[in-house]
Design a protein around this motif. Sequence first.
Motif, short mmCIF file in Angstrom:
data_model
loop_
_atom_site.label_atom_id
_atom_site.label_comp_id
_atom_site.label_asym_id
_atom_site.label_seq_id
_atom_site.Cartn_x
_atom_site.Cartn_y
_atom_site.Cartn_z
N THR A 244 52.16 101.05 -19.17
CA THR A 244 51.54 102.37 -19.31
C THR A 244 51.40 103.09 -17.97
OG1 THR A 244 49.32 101.41 -19.22
CG2 THR A 244 50.32 101.69 -21.41
N GLY A 245 51.18 102.36 -16.89
CA GLY A 245 51.05 103.01 -15.57
C GLY A 245 52.35 103.64 -15.12
N GLY A 246 53.45 102.89 -15.22
CA GLY A 246 54.76 103.43 -14.84
C GLY A 246 55.18 104.59 -15.72
N ALA A 247 54.87 104.47 -17.02
CA ALA A 247 55.20 105.55 -17.96
C ALA A 247 54.42 106.82 -17.60
CB ALA A 247 54.90 105.13 -19.39
N LEU A 248 53.15 106.65 -17.23
CA LEU A 248 52.35 107.82 -16.84
C LEU A 248 52.91 108.46 -15.58
CD1 LEU A 248 49.87 109.66 -17.14
CD2 LEU A 248 48.62 107.99 -15.75
N LEU A 249 53.26 107.65 -14.57
CA LEU A 249 53.83 108.21 -13.35
C LEU A 249 55.11 108.99 -13.64
CD1 LEU A 249 53.29 105.29 -10.82
CD2 LEU A 249 52.26 107.57 -10.72
N LYS A 250 55.98 108.44 -14.48
CA LYS A 250 57.21 109.13 -14.86
C LYS A 250 56.88 110.47 -15.50
CE LYS A 250 61.46 108.48 -17.57
NZ LYS A 250 61.52 109.72 -18.29
N SER A 251 55.93 110.47 -16.39
CA SER A 251 55.52 111.70 -17.07
C SER A 251 54.96 112.72 -16.08
CB SER A 251 54.48 111.36 -18.14
OG SER A 251 53.94 112.52 -18.70
N LEU A 252 54.09 112.28 -15.19
CA LEU A 252 53.48 113.19 -14.22
C LEU A 252 54.50 113.76 -13.25
CD1 LEU A 252 50.21 111.18 -13.45
CD2 LEU A 252 50.37 113.34 -14.71
N LEU A 253 55.36 112.93 -12.72
CA LEU A 253 56.32 113.42 -11.73
C LEU A 253 57.33 114.36 -12.38
CD1 LEU A 253 59.41 111.88 -11.56
CD2 LEU A 253 57.92 109.97 -11.04
N GLU A 254 57.72 114.06 -13.61
CA GLU A 254 58.64 114.97 -14.30
C GLU A 254 57.95 116.29 -14.67
OE1 GLU A 254 60.22 112.49 -17.43
OE2 GLU A 254 61.84 111.76 -16.14
N ALA A 255 56.67 116.23 -15.05
CA ALA A 255 55.94 117.45 -15.36
C ALA A 255 55.82 118.35 -14.14
CB ALA A 255 54.55 117.11 -15.90
N ASP A 256 55.82 117.74 -12.95
CA ASP A 256 55.75 118.52 -11.70
C ASP A 256 57.12 119.03 -11.25
OD1 ASP A 256 53.03 118.36 -11.48
OD2 ASP A 256 53.00 117.02 -9.75
N GLY A 257 58.19 118.65 -11.95
CA GLY A 257 59.52 119.15 -11.63
C GLY A 257 60.44 118.20 -10.91
N HIS A 258 59.96 116.99 -10.61
CA HIS A 258 60.80 115.97 -9.97
C HIS A 258 61.59 115.24 -11.04
CE1 HIS A 258 58.67 116.69 -6.24
NE2 HIS A 258 57.51 116.46 -6.85
N SER A 259 62.55 114.40 -10.62
CA SER A 259 63.29 113.59 -11.58
C SER A 259 62.99 112.12 -11.35
CB SER A 259 64.79 113.86 -11.48
OG SER A 259 65.30 113.40 -10.24
N CYS A 260 62.94 111.38 -12.43
CA CYS A 260 62.76 109.93 -12.35
C CYS A 260 64.16 109.32 -12.29
CB CYS A 260 61.98 109.39 -13.54
SG CYS A 260 61.65 107.61 -13.41
N HIS A 261 64.55 108.87 -11.12
CA HIS A 261 65.88 108.30 -10.90
C HIS A 261 66.08 107.06 -11.77
CE1 HIS A 261 69.49 107.11 -8.74
NE2 HIS A 261 68.99 105.89 -8.71
N GLY B 63 44.53 104.88 -14.69
CA GLY B 63 43.59 105.69 -13.92
C GLY B 63 43.97 105.75 -12.45
N ALA B 64 44.34 104.61 -11.89
CA ALA B 64 44.72 104.58 -10.47
C ALA B 64 46.02 105.35 -10.24
CB ALA B 64 44.86 103.14 -9.99
N CYS B 65 46.97 105.22 -11.16
CA CYS B 65 48.23 105.96 -11.04
C CYS B 65 47.95 107.47 -11.10
CB CYS B 65 49.20 105.56 -12.14
SG CYS B 65 49.86 103.88 -11.95
N ARG B 66 47.08 107.87 -12.01
CA ARG B 66 46.73 109.29 -12.13
C ARG B 66 46.01 109.76 -10.85
NH1 ARG B 66 46.74 112.74 -16.09
NH2 ARG B 66 46.92 111.18 -17.73
N ASP B 67 45.07 108.96 -10.35
CA ASP B 67 44.36 109.33 -9.12
C ASP B 67 45.34 109.54 -7.96
OD1 ASP B 67 41.91 109.19 -10.39
OD2 ASP B 67 41.31 107.29 -9.46
N ALA B 68 46.26 108.59 -7.78
CA ALA B 68 47.21 108.68 -6.67
C ALA B 68 48.10 109.91 -6.82
CB ALA B 68 48.05 107.42 -6.60
N TRP B 69 48.61 110.13 -8.04
CA TRP B 69 49.51 111.27 -8.23
C TRP B 69 48.76 112.59 -8.10
CZ3 TRP B 69 54.52 111.70 -7.79
CH2 TRP B 69 55.06 112.97 -8.04
N GLU B 70 47.72 112.76 -8.88
CA GLU B 70 47.03 114.05 -8.91
C GLU B 70 46.23 114.33 -7.65
OE1 GLU B 70 44.84 114.07 -12.59
OE2 GLU B 70 46.66 114.45 -13.76
#
Length: 178
Positions: free
Chosen positions: A32-49, A145-152
Amino acid sequence: MFKTEQFEDRAFKPLSIAVIAVSDTRTLETDTGGALLKSLLEADGHSCHDRQVVRDDIQLIRAAVQAYVADPKVDVILTTGGTGFSGRDVTPEAVEPLFDKRMEGFSVLFHQYSATTVGTSSLQSRATAGLIGTTFVFCLPGSRGACRDAWEGILTHQLDYRHKPCNFVELMPRLSER
């Protein structure tokens, strides 16, 4: 919590980001953490390689990180998991020796931001970051939560070319200077 301003005259520059979940128990479907990071970075316009799960094993973690560092298409690597204090948590031990330059401030900022959401439990993370060659690497805890904190709280800003007064994207063309 942190001041965020943008340069009005700069266009967004999307980055290619690889996500590595470190876990003995999770799969791509249950990470779930990796999936959230992928979702967040893609929502910001980056690509998940790419996104993968590797076991809590120093050699396997290093091999995964080094493979992405060797790929010229990857700008940033995010690892999630393995930053705690249990016997199997070895992500910092695997990745930190690879750093050409450590990013001491990332851990400080991560703990400051994380403390606003989880209080003193933030101490249970050994989040770390650095530069390997010309690739930025951020090692995050495995919880959503930690993944969201780091990204956001940090990464969405520092991985955005428009963020001022400075950001990592504007440094990328100069990372190979010697």
